[in-house]
Design a protein around this motif. Sequence first.
Motif, PDB file in Angstrom:
ATOM      1  N   TYR A  37      -3.873   0.073  -0.782  1.00  0.00           N
ATOM      2  CA  TYR A  37      -3.971   1.350  -1.469  1.00  0.00           C
ATOM      3  C   TYR A  37      -2.944   1.346  -2.587  1.00  0.00           C
ATOM      4  CZ  TYR A  37      -6.734   2.924   2.510  1.00  0.00           C
ATOM      5  OH  TYR A  37      -7.720   3.066   3.460  1.00  0.00           O
ATOM      6  N   ARG A  45      -2.372   8.859  -3.715  1.00  0.00           N
ATOM      7  CA  ARG A  45      -2.647   7.509  -3.255  1.00  0.00           C
ATOM      8  C   ARG A  45      -4.158   7.322  -3.136  1.00  0.00           C
ATOM      9  NH1 ARG A  45       0.959   5.232   1.649  1.00  0.00           N
ATOM     10  NH2 ARG A  45       2.481   6.163   0.215  1.00  0.00           N
ATOM     11  N   TYR A  94       0.359  -0.312  -1.629  1.00  0.00           N
ATOM     12  CA  TYR A  94       0.730  -0.212  -0.226  1.00  0.00           C
ATOM     13  C   TYR A  94      -0.277  -0.952   0.653  1.00  0.00           C
ATOM     14  CZ  TYR A  94       3.739   3.646  -1.727  1.00  0.00           C
ATOM     15  OH  TYR A  94       4.691   4.425  -2.351  1.00  0.00           O
ATOM     16  N   ASN A  96      -1.977  -1.420   4.362  1.00  0.00           N
ATOM     17  CA  ASN A  96      -2.297  -0.570   5.502  1.00  0.00           C
ATOM     18  C   ASN A  96      -3.056  -1.382   6.541  1.00  0.00           C
ATOM     19  OD1 ASN A  96      -4.620   1.356   6.780  1.00  0.00           O
ATOM     20  ND2 ASN A  96      -2.700   2.469   6.510  1.00  0.00           N
ATOM     21  N   ASN A 111      -2.153   3.186  13.208  1.00  0.00           N
ATOM     22  CA  ASN A 111      -2.294   2.946  11.775  1.00  0.00           C
ATOM     23  C   ASN A 111      -0.907   2.847  11.156  1.00  0.00           C
ATOM     24  OD1 ASN A 111      -2.685   4.283   8.772  1.00  0.00           O
ATOM     25  ND2 ASN A 111      -4.391   2.988   9.408  1.00  0.00           N
ATOM     26  N   TRP A 113       1.715   1.577   7.723  1.00  0.00           N
ATOM     27  CA  TRP A 113       1.847   1.368   6.290  1.00  0.00           C
ATOM     28  C   TRP A 113       3.061   0.502   5.990  1.00  0.00           C
ATOM     29  CZ3 TRP A 113      -1.574   3.226   2.674  1.00  0.00           C
ATOM     30  CH2 TRP A 113      -2.466   4.217   3.084  1.00  0.00           C
TER      31      TRP A 113
END
Length: 123
Positions: A37, A45, A94, A96, A111, A113
Amino acid sequence: QVQLVESGGGLVQTGGSLRLSCVVSGSIRSINDMGWYRQAPGKQRELAATITSGGNTNYADSVKGRFTISRDNAKNTVFLQMNNLKPEDTAVYYCNADVRVPYAFSSRTRNAWGQGTQVTVSS
């Protein structure tokens, strides 16, 4: 604990290329979807590209034909090859990932980051 560490960002001229890498480490059972992202100054974002554990990919229209996402499951790593870069690609990128981690006597999906890596494309 799960950590995502990105690398490969930098300053490049219009039309240039960069390759981002993201390594996932920690208590990992498996990794499902992974993705990149990006967030430009003053903007939200947004998705650049994603890849499933089976290798199916999805791209934002703005990067189709220029960016390629790939992964090395043995090394828990995802890559983003960025070609023909444009000034509008300037952003913090980023990593993820949906990671299966040990939980009680089973596992659960978390999840996670990364901290981000700056990509700057000069005109």
